[in-house]
Design an enzyme around this catalytic site. Structure first.
Site, PDB file in Angstrom:
ATOM      1  N   ASP A   1      45.240  28.300  44.701  1.00  0.00           N
ATOM      2  CA  ASP A   1      43.933  28.988  44.197  1.00  0.00           C
ATOM      3  C   ASP A   1      42.774  27.953  44.499  1.00  0.00           C
ATOM      4  O   ASP A   1      42.915  26.767  44.239  1.00  0.00           O
ATOM      5  CB  ASP A   1      44.067  29.439  42.848  1.00  0.00           C
ATOM      6  CG  ASP A   1      43.155  30.456  42.491  1.00  0.00           C
ATOM      7  OD1 ASP A   1      43.351  31.718  42.479  1.00  0.00           O
ATOM      8  OD2 ASP A   1      41.824  30.424  42.289  1.00  0.00           O
TER       9      ASP A   1
ATOM     10  N   GLY B   1      47.656  32.980  36.915  1.00  0.00           N
ATOM     11  CA  GLY B   1      48.876  32.779  37.302  1.00  0.00           C
ATOM     12  C   GLY B   1      50.006  33.538  36.719  1.00  0.00           C
ATOM     13  O   GLY B   1      51.405  33.260  36.778  1.00  0.00           O
TER      14      GLY B   1
ATOM     15  N   TRP C   1      51.274  36.428  38.478  1.00  0.00           N
ATOM     16  CA  TRP C   1      52.176  36.656  39.584  1.00  0.00           C
ATOM     17  C   TRP C   1      53.051  35.490  39.617  1.00  0.00           C
ATOM     18  O   TRP C   1      54.222  35.706  39.979  1.00  0.00           O
ATOM     19  CB  TRP C   1      51.508  36.998  41.042  1.00  0.00           C
ATOM     20  CG  TRP C   1      50.749  38.253  40.939  1.00  0.00           C
ATOM     21  CD1 TRP C   1      50.607  39.017  39.890  1.00  0.00           C
ATOM     22  CD2 TRP C   1      50.721  39.049  42.109  1.00  0.00           C
ATOM     23  NE1 TRP C   1      50.290  40.383  40.327  1.00  0.00           N
ATOM     24  CE2 TRP C   1      50.304  40.476  41.722  1.00  0.00           C
ATOM     25  CE3 TRP C   1      50.882  38.674  43.475  1.00  0.00           C
ATOM     26  CZ2 TRP C   1      49.839  41.318  42.655  1.00  0.00           C
ATOM     27  CZ3 TRP C   1      50.436  39.888  44.374  1.00  0.00           C
ATOM     28  CH2 TRP C   1      49.819  41.162  44.005  1.00  0.00           C
TER      29      TRP C   1
ATOM     30  N   LYS D   1      46.905  42.474  48.033  1.00  0.00           N
ATOM     31  CA  LYS D   1      46.333  43.471  47.418  1.00  0.00           C
ATOM     32  C   LYS D   1      45.035  44.108  48.350  1.00  0.00           C
ATOM     33  O   LYS D   1      44.380  43.156  48.864  1.00  0.00           O
ATOM     34  CB  LYS D   1      45.361  43.108  46.085  1.00  0.00           C
ATOM     35  CG  LYS D   1      44.135  43.872  45.472  1.00  0.00           C
ATOM     36  CD  LYS D   1      43.949  43.591  44.191  1.00  0.00           C
ATOM     37  CE  LYS D   1      43.171  42.508  43.970  1.00  0.00           C
ATOM     38  NZ  LYS D   1      42.887  41.630  42.726  1.00  0.00           N
TER      39      LYS D   1
ATOM     40  N   ASP E   1      47.026  38.271  45.460  1.00  0.00           N
ATOM     41  CA  ASP E   1      46.436  39.278  44.676  1.00  0.00           C
ATOM     42  C   ASP E   1      44.816  38.751  44.720  1.00  0.00           C
ATOM     43  O   ASP E   1      44.171  38.916  43.608  1.00  0.00           O
ATOM     44  CB  ASP E   1      46.862  39.046  43.146  1.00  0.00           C
ATOM     45  CG  ASP E   1      46.376  40.174  42.269  1.00  0.00           C
ATOM     46  OD1 ASP E   1      45.858  41.081  42.698  1.00  0.00           O
ATOM     47  OD2 ASP E   1      46.397  39.722  41.242  1.00  0.00           O
TER      48      ASP E   1
HETATM   49  N1  SAM Z   1      47.341  37.311  40.687  1.00  0.00           N
HETATM   50  C1  SAM Z   1      46.611  36.349  39.698  1.00  0.00           C
HETATM   51  C2  SAM Z   1      47.238  36.529  38.507  1.00  0.00           C
HETATM   52  O1  SAM Z   1      48.296  37.225  38.285  1.00  0.00           O
HETATM   53  O2  SAM Z   1      46.981  35.840  37.534  1.00  0.00           O
HETATM   54  C3  SAM Z   1      45.288  37.052  39.675  1.00  0.00           C
HETATM   55  C4  SAM Z   1      44.292  36.476  40.699  1.00  0.00           C
HETATM   56  S1  SAM Z   1      42.619  36.700  40.584  1.00  0.00           S
HETATM   57  C5  SAM Z   1      42.489  38.624  40.455  1.00  0.00           C
HETATM   58  C6  SAM Z   1      41.913  36.231  42.046  1.00  0.00           C
HETATM   59  C7  SAM Z   1      41.908  35.056  42.321  1.00  0.00           C
HETATM   60  O3  SAM Z   1      41.475  34.839  43.711  1.00  0.00           O
HETATM   61  C8  SAM Z   1      40.887  34.133  41.792  1.00  0.00           C
HETATM   62  O4  SAM Z   1      41.546  33.014  40.677  1.00  0.00           O
HETATM   63  C9  SAM Z   1      39.857  33.306  42.765  1.00  0.00           C
HETATM   64  O5  SAM Z   1      39.813  32.052  42.297  1.00  0.00           O
HETATM   65  C10 SAM Z   1      41.046  33.578  43.862  1.00  0.00           C
HETATM   66  N2  SAM Z   1      40.383  33.095  45.334  1.00  0.00           N
HETATM   67  C11 SAM Z   1      39.503  34.045  45.797  1.00  0.00           C
HETATM   68  N3  SAM Z   1      39.076  33.364  47.049  1.00  0.00           N
HETATM   69  C12 SAM Z   1      39.851  32.345  47.253  1.00  0.00           C
HETATM   70  C13 SAM Z   1      39.924  31.461  48.295  1.00  0.00           C
HETATM   71  N4  SAM Z   1      39.349  31.591  49.399  1.00  0.00           N
HETATM   72  N5  SAM Z   1      41.006  30.651  48.164  1.00  0.00           N
HETATM   73  C14 SAM Z   1      42.055  30.457  47.173  1.00  0.00           C
HETATM   74  N6  SAM Z   1      41.962  31.442  46.178  1.00  0.00           N
HETATM   75  C15 SAM Z   1      40.810  32.242  46.182  1.00  0.00           C
END
Ligand code: SAM
Length: 289
Positions: A75, A53, A55, A156, A116
């Protein structure tokens, strides 16, 4: 000056803890905005793949001035509450998720969508790059449902060998694109961020989550692309370039800074798989090897 290191607990990690961001990624979004100013005039924003969270925290702090606006975070995983942010646990590849986002925004669309997202890595380089590109396409796909005409999309990407195909796809939907590398993103990583302005649906294209965008029956005929049609995007560095280098590690106590003090994580993981082991260790029940 720090020395080069692969230590994940780098200066941005530590600063994030001290300044109350849930992840060091917060600085990436902040530094991107320093260059592109995409928060200006935004009332409704959507954070795709938002957990844990950071962002969404940035969106909440930057957009809080507007009372009528909404911030929706999506998410697969659950996320602890962030003031001013509505959360949706769902998959961004599903049309039901798009519909729920629009419902949460009272039928309105967002001026800004950020993503992201990162899939679980397999360790197979080509496979990971491919899945990441598919996730960006999924984010673009859902964005066509929830972004206002003229809106901005920030996502990203990895600058792998297929980046120009991805950019070509994005170019169909936006007036202006730029690839950016914030200072807080490790130089050693292929990670970069695409900032796309001026959203519009291409002629004869309707938003749909049924057709994968790379499907040849979809809007773009990949086979017909010539070498000349590939896109070379401008590539800029952003953030304070004289600031901390994300590929270096620094001493905990730095000259001119307050003495280092350990702080607990702002938001510990919810139900982590190692929770049971931590409990046993606290109770001194875990046997030493
Ligand atoms: N931007 C976030 C932050 O600043 O805290 C970090 C994001 S983290 C690098 C990547 C996220 O992408 C993970 O929490 C993962 O659950 C989510 N994710 C991956 N595939 C997804 C999908 N198909 N639908 C929703 N979320 C997804």
């Amino acid at each position: 000056m720090g020395r080069s290191s692969k230590d994940k607990r780098d200066i941005y990690y530590r600063n994030a803890k001290e300044e109350g961001w849930r992840a060091r990624s917060a600085y990436k979004l902040l530094q991107l905005d320093e260059t592109f100013h995409f928060f200006e005039g935004v009332h409704n924003a959507v954070d795709l793949c938002a957990a844990p969270g950071s962002w969404s925290q940035v969106l909440s702090s930057k957009l809080e001035a507007s009372q009528d606006g909404k911030i929706i975070s999506v998410d697969l995983q659950s996320m602890a509450h962030i003031p001013g942010v509505m959360q949706l646990q769902g998959d961004i590849t599903k049309e039901t998720t798009a519909n729920k986002v629009i419902e949460l925004m009272d039928g309105k669309k967002a001026e800004l969508v950020v993503c992201d997202g990162a899939p679980d890595v397999t360790g197979l380089h080509d496979m990971d790059e491919y899945i990441q590109a598919q996730l960006v396409l999924a984010a673009l796909n859902i964005t066509t449902h929830i972004l206002k005409e003229g809106g901005t999309f920030v996502a990203k990407v990895f600058r792998g060998k297929d980046i120009d195909i991805l950019c070509k796809q994005l170019e169909l939907y936006f007036d202006k694109l730029c690839l950016a590398k914030p200072r807080s993103s490790r130089t050693s990583s292929l990670e970069a961020f695409v900032v796309c302005n001026g959203f519009h649906m291409p002629p004869n294209c309707r938003p749909s989550l049924f057709n994968p965008l790379l499907n040849p029956d979809s809007c773009l005929q990949w086979d017909s692309l010539t070498e000349e049609e590939r896109v070379v995007l401008p590539y800029v560095s952003c953030g304070d370039l004289s600031g901390f280098d994300s590929d270096c590690s620094y001493p905990l106590n730095m000259q001119g800074h307050a003495p280092y003090q350990y702080r607990e994580p702002v938001q510990p993981p919810i139900n982590p798989p190692y929770e049971h082991a931590v409990k046993l260790k606290r109770a001194n029940m875990l046997q030493q090897p």
